[in-house]
Design a protein around this motif. Structure first.
Motif, short mmCIF file in Angstrom:
data_model
loop_
_atom_site.label_atom_id
_atom_site.label_comp_id
_atom_site.label_asym_id
_atom_site.label_seq_id
_atom_site.Cartn_x
_atom_site.Cartn_y
_atom_site.Cartn_z
N THR A 43 -5.40 -1.55 -3.91
CA THR A 43 -4.10 -1.21 -3.34
C THR A 43 -3.04 -1.05 -4.42
O THR A 43 -2.87 -1.90 -5.28
CB THR A 43 -3.65 -2.31 -2.36
OG1 THR A 43 -4.64 -2.45 -1.33
CG2 THR A 43 -2.32 -1.97 -1.73
N TYR A 89 -8.45 -5.44 -0.02
CA TYR A 89 -8.10 -4.11 -0.51
C TYR A 89 -7.72 -4.19 -1.99
O TYR A 89 -6.55 -4.05 -2.36
CB TYR A 89 -6.95 -3.53 0.31
CG TYR A 89 -7.23 -3.40 1.78
CD1 TYR A 89 -7.83 -2.26 2.31
CD2 TYR A 89 -6.92 -4.45 2.66
CE1 TYR A 89 -8.10 -2.15 3.67
CE2 TYR A 89 -7.18 -4.35 4.02
CZ TYR A 89 -7.77 -3.20 4.51
OH TYR A 89 -8.04 -3.09 5.86
N ASP A 125 0.83 -1.19 0.00
CA ASP A 125 0.00 0.00 0.00
C ASP A 125 0.87 1.25 0.00
O ASP A 125 1.78 1.40 0.83
CB ASP A 125 -0.90 0.00 1.23
CG ASP A 125 -1.73 1.26 1.34
OD1 ASP A 125 -2.53 1.53 0.42
OD2 ASP A 125 -1.56 2.00 2.33
#
Length: 219
Positions: A208, A205, A193
């Motif tokens: 990312t 996520y 990230d």
């Protein structure tokens, strides 16, 4: 070798006919959207991992998913990066490490490789990651190797940004960079990230990104 030949014959008889139009199109052109850089390890198969069809990934594979920093004497990896970015116009680059990586294990455990001079020389491109990893305390050898895999992905992301074609594409807002670590046993991926500088589960996520283009950062 028989298994390979049998596999080709099966491809020719079953898989190819199902994609006749695709291969007819690909016969004279390619427009991959992503440059995928990963390890040569036989257990890591980029197209299987990402479920992509022929023509969708431009792939570089080598021991340790390494991208040497740009130099006056660029090698095959540098030439391939340049072609992917400047000619094919890929919009994304993924550098993907993996669990149980032999190259990263050798580096993390400082294994003697006098009998493998070419491998030893190649792995010098991981030196910055090794220095960082050695400065930290690890619970055990497995944790040290796991950490080395991640630090190496970070280091290679830094290396690839020394390449002129990559920097230019970033400045124009045409290229984002991603750092992944694939776990062979679970089939999961952790992604670096850009904001937290930590690895997060890609499944949780999915957006990312490790390094956004300069245009995205400015926005």
């Amino acid at each position: 070798m028989k298994a390979l030949i049998d596999g080709f014959l099966k491809f020719q008889k079953e898989a190819f006919p199902q994609r006749t139009d695709l291969f007819k199109h690909l016969a004279t052109t390619q427009h991959p959207g992503t440059l995928f850089i990963t390890c040569s390890d036989s257990r890591v198969v980029p197209e299987l991992l990402t479920q992509q069809e022929p023509g969708e990934l431009f792939v570089i594979r080598n021991a340790g998913n390494i991208v040497p920093s740009y130099s006056p004497h660029p090698g095959g990896v540098s030439a391939t990066v340049e072609y992917a970015v400047a000619v094919l116009g890929v919009t994304d680059i993924v550098i993907c490490g993996h669990s149980d990586c032999g190259a990263m294990t050798a580096v993390a455990q400082c294994k003697c490789m006098d009998h493998l001079p070419a491998v030893s020389g190649w792995l010098q491109h991981t030196e910055s990651a090794k220095v960082i990893n050695e400065s930290r305390t690890h619970a055990n050898d497995a944790a040290k190797v796991s950490s080395m895999v991640r630090e190496n992905v970070i280091a290679q992301l830094a290396n690839i940004q020394t390449h002129p074609s990559v920097r230019l594409a970033q400045e124009k807002g045409l290229l984002n960079l991603y750092g992944w670590v694939y776990d062979i046993e679970t089939g999961s991926v952790e992604a670096l990230d850009a904001n937290s500088r930590s690895f997060k589960p890609l499944a949780e996520y999915p957006n990312t990104c490790a390094v956004y283009s300069k245009a995205v950062e400015a926005a």
